[in-house]
Write a protein that holds these residues in place. Structure first.
Motif, PDB file in Angstrom:
ATOM      1  N   LEU A 239       6.693   4.908  -9.527  1.00 56.05           N
ATOM      2  CA  LEU A 239       6.391   5.142  -8.117  1.00 56.05           C
ATOM      3  C   LEU A 239       6.137   3.838  -7.365  1.00 56.05           C
ATOM      4  CD1 LEU A 239       5.699   7.313  -5.914  1.00 56.05           C
ATOM      5  CD2 LEU A 239       3.321   7.089  -6.669  1.00 56.05           C
ATOM      6  N   LEU A 240       5.540   2.884  -8.049  1.00 61.84           N
ATOM      7  CA  LEU A 240       5.079   1.665  -7.390  1.00 61.84           C
ATOM      8  C   LEU A 240       6.105   0.548  -7.370  1.00 61.84           C
ATOM      9  CD1 LEU A 240       1.485   1.604  -8.892  1.00 61.84           C
ATOM     10  CD2 LEU A 240       2.174   2.415  -6.630  1.00 61.84           C
TER      11      LEU A 240
ATOM     12  N   VAL B  44      -4.669   0.891  -6.126  1.00 63.97           N
ATOM     13  CA  VAL B  44      -3.643   0.659  -5.103  1.00 63.97           C
ATOM     14  C   VAL B  44      -4.120   1.256  -3.782  1.00 63.97           C
ATOM     15  CG1 VAL B  44      -1.254   1.104  -4.427  1.00 63.97           C
ATOM     16  CG2 VAL B  44      -1.826   0.761  -6.848  1.00 63.97           C
ATOM     17  N   PRO B  45      -4.178   0.446  -2.710  1.00 65.96           N
ATOM     18  CA  PRO B  45      -4.592   0.998  -1.412  1.00 65.96           C
ATOM     19  C   PRO B  45      -3.667   2.140  -0.999  1.00 65.96           C
ATOM     20  CG  PRO B  45      -4.539  -1.402  -1.337  1.00 65.96           C
ATOM     21  CD  PRO B  45      -3.896  -1.004  -2.628  1.00 65.96           C
ATOM     22  N   ALA B  46      -4.244   3.243  -0.529  1.00 65.55           N
ATOM     23  CA  ALA B  46      -3.438   4.409  -0.160  1.00 65.55           C
ATOM     24  C   ALA B  46      -4.140   5.199   0.930  1.00 65.55           C
ATOM     25  CB  ALA B  46      -3.180   5.302  -1.377  1.00 65.55           C
TER      26      ALA B  46
ATOM     27  N   SER C 183       0.838  -1.193   0.000  1.00 64.56           N
ATOM     28  CA  SER C 183       0.000   0.000   0.000  1.00 64.56           C
ATOM     29  C   SER C 183       0.881   1.254   0.000  1.00 64.56           C
ATOM     30  CB  SER C 183      -0.937   0.007   1.207  1.00 64.56           C
ATOM     31  OG  SER C 183      -0.187   0.138   2.415  1.00 64.56           O
ATOM     32  N   MET C 184       0.267   2.403  -0.261  1.00 59.82           N
ATOM     33  CA  MET C 184       0.996   3.667  -0.324  1.00 59.82           C
ATOM     34  C   MET C 184       0.477   4.621   0.738  1.00 59.82           C
ATOM     35  SD  MET C 184       3.121   3.207  -2.884  1.00 59.82           S
ATOM     36  CE  MET C 184       3.666   4.886  -3.210  1.00 59.82           C
ATOM     37  N   ILE C 185       1.359   5.497   1.170  1.00 59.65           N
ATOM     38  CA  ILE C 185       0.961   6.544   2.106  1.00 59.65           C
ATOM     39  C   ILE C 185       1.569   7.864   1.641  1.00 59.65           C
ATOM     40  CG2 ILE C 185       2.903   6.064   3.674  1.00 59.65           C
ATOM     41  CD1 ILE C 185       0.983   6.888   5.979  1.00 59.65           C
TER      42      ILE C 185
ATOM     43  N   TYR D 223      -7.514  13.826  -2.692  1.00 57.23           N
ATOM     44  CA  TYR D 223      -6.640  13.443  -3.804  1.00 57.23           C
ATOM     45  C   TYR D 223      -6.181  11.997  -3.637  1.00 57.23           C
ATOM     46  CZ  TYR D 223      -2.443  12.938  -6.627  1.00 57.23           C
ATOM     47  OH  TYR D 223      -1.506  12.466  -7.505  1.00 57.23           O
ATOM     48  N   VAL D 224      -5.760  11.637  -2.426  1.00 63.77           N
ATOM     49  CA  VAL D 224      -5.283  10.279  -2.189  1.00 63.77           C
ATOM     50  C   VAL D 224      -6.411   9.265  -2.395  1.00 63.77           C
ATOM     51  CG1 VAL D 224      -4.393   8.711  -0.419  1.00 63.77           C
ATOM     52  CG2 VAL D 224      -3.390  10.978  -0.685  1.00 63.77           C
TER      53      VAL D 224
END
Length: 334
Positions: A328-329, A258-260, A199-201, A248-249
């Motif tokens: 980024l991923l 993508v979970p963020a 996941s992203m933060i 935005y997220v």
């Protein structure tokens, strides 16, 4: 009679967009100013029928020669690359007690003054479009004195108003929103972080609750074209959407799958992401935008969405959907 638009820094993100929009519109002679007419980007524009001339914003005489005969001049400067990629040669230029951020501010401010001094010599000028940003020190009441890449552009406007009042009467201001493409500059610019679970933060300084105007740089030409239809003296804030960072997220996560999540952070924490003042500069920009708004609450601003005619803009959902997010991923290579 065909009118001439002169585009300073034509190979940049904004300049190339302005060139393409006016080229497609037809009825315009286009002259592009660049430091290096021999580079591929310059040659590609020349192949489209654009006149490319050599001009350096550090050399006022070269800009003065390039803008003669113009009906419209589009002016833009970029904060020195020394800021994000400092070298010993840059450090050697600092005055006693001067920081690199302050040196970059002084350099960009002088470049803007050079452009103004040059454009002020043009006879029969109809419009000067200056690509600016809000005066962070002024609008924050002195709380954020370190957003130098905003103030350097805004202080050019002050210079024109005080030194070139006749040019000021023919000037309109374009304020581009925050480039939604800035994530490509790395974590210190847009602090995405990949977690171990995939996941992203995103952690951004400030309260995170103020909508930010987000824009795709390649839309710049449409905004400049809009300014040609409006009276001189217009101060235009240009963006695709205004979104809080949290929204935005959520949108980014929905579109990419993508979970963020979003979290608020501090100027101090963000400052640690890059040395030499770069992290601190970006951190203060985020915090200023949250505390006072990206435009500082300047009452003279109008937005592109308020105009009584349509201006093509890229909506942020559309941008996210069409962007390649793999850099980024993908896992970072040690």
């Amino acid at each position: 009679m065909t009118k001439l638009i002169v585009i300073i820094a034509i190979t940049g993100n904004e300049g190339s967009s302005v060139a393409n929009v006016f080229l497609n519109d037809g009825g315009w002679k286009i002259r592009g100013v660049t430091r290096d007419p021999s580079k591929p980007a310059s040659k590609a524009l020349a192949a489209k029928g654009i006149e490319i001339v050599k001009g350096d914003v550090d050399d006022v005489d070269s800009i003065k020669a390039a803008v003669q005969g113009a009906s419209i001049v589009y002016g833009n400067t970029a904060f020195s690359e020394a800021f994000s990629n400092p070298a010993e040669a840059h450090v050697a230029k600092l005055s006693a007690g001067q920081t690199l951020r302050e040196w970059c501010y002084e350099k960009e401010l002088q470049q803007g003054k050079n452009i103004a001094d040059a454009v002020a010599t043009v006879d029969n000028l109809d419009l000067f479009v200056w690509s600016s940003l809000s005066a962070a020190t002024k609008w924050s009441g002195g709380k954020y004195k370190g957003v130098f890449h905003f103030d350097s552009k805004a202080h050019v406007v002050d210079y024109i108003n005080s030194v070139h009042p006749q040019l000021a009467k023919k000037m309109s201001i374009l304020q581009m929103g925050l480039y939604v493409t800035n994530w490509k500059w790395g974590q210190s610019s847009v602090p995405w972080e990949k977690r171990t679970d995939g996941s992203m933060i995103l952690r951004v300084p400030g309260n995170g609750d103020v909508p930010i105007p987000l824009v795709v740089p390649s839309d710049a030409g449409h905004f400049v074209k809009a300014l040609t239809k409006l009276p001189a003296g217009t101060n235009l804030m240009a963006f695709g959407d205004r979104l809080t960072w949290s929204d935005y997220v959520k949108l980014w996560s929905k579109v990419t799958g993508v979970p963020a999540t979003f979290e608020k952070t501090t100027v101090l924490e963000h400052s640690k992401l890059a040395p030499g003042g770069y992290g601190e500069e970006i951190a203060e920009m985020y915090a200023y935008s949250q505390d006072f708004g990206y435009d500082g609450g300047d009452p003279s601003i109008i937005t592109v969405q308020q105009l009584d005619f349509d201006v093509p803009v890229t909506r942020i959902e559309q941008y996210i959907r069409n962007e390649d997010w793999s850099p980024l991923l993908l896992p970072k290579v040690a």
